[in-house]
Design a protein around this motif. Sequence first.
Motif, mmCIF file in Angstrom:
data_model
loop_
_atom_site.group_PDB
_atom_site.id
_atom_site.type_symbol
_atom_site.label_atom_id
_atom_site.label_comp_id
_atom_site.label_asym_id
_atom_site.label_seq_id
_atom_site.Cartn_x
_atom_site.Cartn_y
_atom_site.Cartn_z
ATOM 1 N N LYS A 331 10.594 0.186 1.749
ATOM 2 C CA LYS A 331 10.045 0.832 2.942
ATOM 3 C C LYS A 331 8.536 1.008 2.840
ATOM 4 O O LYS A 331 7.800 0.770 3.810
ATOM 5 C CB LYS A 331 10.718 2.190 3.141
ATOM 6 N N SER A 332 8.055 1.430 1.674
ATOM 7 C CA SER A 332 6.620 1.673 1.514
ATOM 8 C C SER A 332 5.822 0.380 1.657
ATOM 9 O O SER A 332 4.752 0.362 2.284
ATOM 10 C CB SER A 332 6.341 2.301 0.146
ATOM 11 N N THR A 333 6.330 -0.710 1.106
ATOM 12 C CA THR A 333 5.660 -2.007 1.224
ATOM 13 C C THR A 333 5.616 -2.450 2.679
ATOM 14 O O THR A 333 4.579 -2.916 3.178
ATOM 15 C CB THR A 333 6.379 -3.072 0.373
ATOM 16 N N THR A 334 6.730 -2.309 3.362
ATOM 17 C CA THR A 334 6.818 -2.680 4.774
ATOM 18 C C THR A 334 5.832 -1.874 5.613
ATOM 19 O O THR A 334 5.124 -2.421 6.476
ATOM 20 C CB THR A 334 8.253 -2.456 5.286
ATOM 21 N N GLN A 335 5.763 -0.568 5.375
ATOM 22 C CA GLN A 335 4.861 0.288 6.142
ATOM 23 C C GLN A 335 3.405 -0.076 5.886
ATOM 24 O O GLN A 335 2.588 -0.123 6.807
ATOM 25 C CB GLN A 335 5.124 1.753 5.799
ATOM 26 N N ASP A 336 3.072 -0.322 4.616
ATOM 27 C CA ASP A 336 1.677 -0.624 4.277
ATOM 28 C C ASP A 336 1.221 -1.936 4.910
ATOM 29 O O ASP A 336 0.120 -2.012 5.481
ATOM 30 C CB ASP A 336 1.508 -0.711 2.754
ATOM 31 N N ILE A 337 2.054 -2.963 4.833
ATOM 32 C CA ILE A 337 1.685 -4.255 5.416
ATOM 33 C C ILE A 337 1.574 -4.127 6.931
ATOM 34 O O ILE A 337 0.631 -4.634 7.556
ATOM 35 C CB ILE A 337 2.698 -5.339 5.021
ATOM 36 N N GLY A 338 2.546 -3.443 7.545
ATOM 37 C CA GLY A 338 2.505 -3.239 8.988
ATOM 38 C C GLY A 338 1.259 -2.480 9.426
ATOM 39 O O GLY A 338 0.639 -2.823 10.445
ATOM 40 N N GLN A 339 0.860 -1.481 8.657
ATOM 41 C CA GLN A 339 -0.325 -0.697 9.017
ATOM 42 C C GLN A 339 -1.604 -1.525 8.898
ATOM 43 O O GLN A 339 -2.508 -1.409 9.738
ATOM 44 C CB GLN A 339 -0.426 0.544 8.117
ATOM 45 N N LEU A 340 -1.688 -2.374 7.903
ATOM 46 C CA LEU A 340 -2.858 -3.246 7.776
ATOM 47 C C LEU A 340 -2.944 -4.221 8.942
ATOM 48 O O LEU A 340 -4.033 -4.478 9.482
ATOM 49 C CB LEU A 340 -2.810 -4.001 6.447
ATOM 50 N N GLY A 368 -6.198 5.481 5.324
ATOM 51 C CA GLY A 368 -5.744 6.247 4.158
ATOM 52 C C GLY A 368 -6.010 5.492 2.867
ATOM 53 O O GLY A 368 -7.096 4.928 2.658
ATOM 54 N N GLU A 369 -4.991 5.438 2.021
ATOM 55 C CA GLU A 369 -5.137 4.761 0.727
ATOM 56 C C GLU A 369 -5.271 3.244 0.875
ATOM 57 O O GLU A 369 -5.615 2.551 -0.089
ATOM 58 C CB GLU A 369 -3.943 5.084 -0.164
ATOM 59 N N LEU A 370 -4.991 2.737 2.070
ATOM 60 C CA LEU A 370 -5.094 1.293 2.305
ATOM 61 C C LEU A 370 -6.522 0.849 2.614
ATOM 62 O O LEU A 370 -6.765 -0.348 2.813
ATOM 63 C CB LEU A 370 -4.191 0.883 3.472
ATOM 64 N N LEU A 371 -7.482 1.774 2.666
ATOM 65 C CA LEU A 371 -8.843 1.426 3.087
ATOM 66 C C LEU A 371 -9.451 0.286 2.271
ATOM 67 O O LEU A 371 -10.020 -0.646 2.867
ATOM 68 C CB LEU A 371 -9.741 2.668 3.028
ATOM 69 N N PRO A 372 -9.354 0.277 0.930
ATOM 70 C CA PRO A 372 -9.933 -0.863 0.191
ATOM 71 C C PRO A 372 -9.297 -2.197 0.577
ATOM 72 O O PRO A 372 -9.990 -3.217 0.673
ATOM 73 C CB PRO A 372 -9.634 -0.507 -1.283
ATOM 74 N N LYS A 373 -7.992 -2.188 0.827
ATOM 75 C CA LYS A 373 -7.323 -3.425 1.250
ATOM 76 C C LYS A 373 -7.767 -3.812 2.661
ATOM 77 O O LYS A 373 -7.939 -5.002 2.961
ATOM 78 C CB LYS A 373 -5.802 -3.253 1.204
ATOM 79 N N LEU A 374 -7.942 -2.817 3.525
ATOM 80 C CA LEU A 374 -8.385 -3.100 4.895
ATOM 81 C C LEU A 374 -9.780 -3.720 4.883
ATOM 82 O O LEU A 374 -10.058 -4.653 5.650
ATOM 83 C CB LEU A 374 -8.362 -1.820 5.736
#
Length: 474
Positions: A331-340, A368-374
Amino acid sequence: MAQASASIDSLGGLLESLVRKFHDEGESLYLVGGPVRDAFLGRLGNDLDFTTSARPDVVYRILEEWGETVWDMGIEFGTVSTVKAGQQIEITTFRADLYDGVTRNPEVTFGDTLVGDLVRRDFACNAIAVEFLLIDDQLSTTLHDPVNGLKDLFNGVLDTPQSPEVSFRDDPLRMLRAARFVSQLGFSVAPRVRQAMTDMAGEIQRITVERIQAELDKLMLGDAPWDGIDLLVETGIADYVLPEVSALRMTEDEHMQHKDVYRHSLTVLKQAVEKEDEGPDLVLRWAALLHDIGKPDTRAKKESGGVSFHHHEVVGAKLARKRLRALKYPKSTTQDIGQLVYLHMRFHGFGEGQWTDSAVRRYVNDAGELLPKLHKLVRADSTTRNPKKAARLQRTYDHLEDRIAEIAEKEDLASVRPDLDGNEIMQILDLKPGPDVGRAWGFMKELRLERGPLERDEAIAELRAWWESENRHE
């Protein structure tokens, strides 16, 4: 060849006592498959696979004496595993399996010859074996290559020991493994293998989702995942496992001109990989590949000519989450990819120098924590061949990152929270726990994003004014 011999010879100190135990039992022992292939490629790892004439009970008895810890979970398939001096060691009895052509699960049959074991393997480059022998009480090695796997290895070609139709009918997962090895090793597939993959693409439906996901992850974490994905798309296998990626190859016509979204997506994936600084990033790579999958469903002709893809990031995020759930990703992987995917267009809504403090806060808060990836994804999404435009886009994003750093020096952007917490809100407004507290907290969060940190008295005044307005409207 010399490098491979040196790599394999370096195992002698570890394996000599093991070879002696098999020798004393009158059994043979061969290093086989991936480790042999990788030794020739100069990338031998810590996982060693062996095949042997010994039956599983004999292997278990030997490893119980020799290894540090023994696992027999695969013993019904002839496999016993152990660990020794940091090396993961897996030993499997010669196999001569029979397949029913319906599932990929064989009727396990133990074989009596090395050749019989090797010809049933997926690719010739994985069907090379190194025999460990004791000659005059000295450890020695002999190479066995009955299907000319070394030739394929040195030519960088994936071909099957037997006809690819037979191999893929036995186990359709091998078609995905072909794409995975293209990504990991930089190999190409033999023409007859490509043709068989194309003709038999639908056979992949016999494979469980869990197995497909595992192979896709290995492909995506390879050195050139764009090449592995391209093989799946070109052969039609992606139509069954990643149809949204196949759909990016939109038919173009003279009235709806746009860049090749499919090739653009592969380029973005490649550029995202180039921006990794701490090893392969599965979430970033998936987001890069899937970032535009909402475009086919949102393509529309513009009156002025050309084509638009309004809100493709919103549609794309939904499609990405749906596909990843179907592939049973966490679920966490799915949410992170979807949010990006959802956020990748946010940057393009602002021109250079037009980022307000509020917009910056919302950008950082939503990522959030995805900012470096974004950051990496948005920069990778620039594939224009116009050097001036590319430089302008990068300069604009540099400016955004400078604005983020500038505001971060004044306030905690990493965890933007309301100036008043839930307990304080209940006390100030004399509320009990319930929906009204959540609404009030949401208002204070929006206020914090819009105006930044407030003095406590000002925050309380804003809360009371909002509450009065809400009740007056009711």
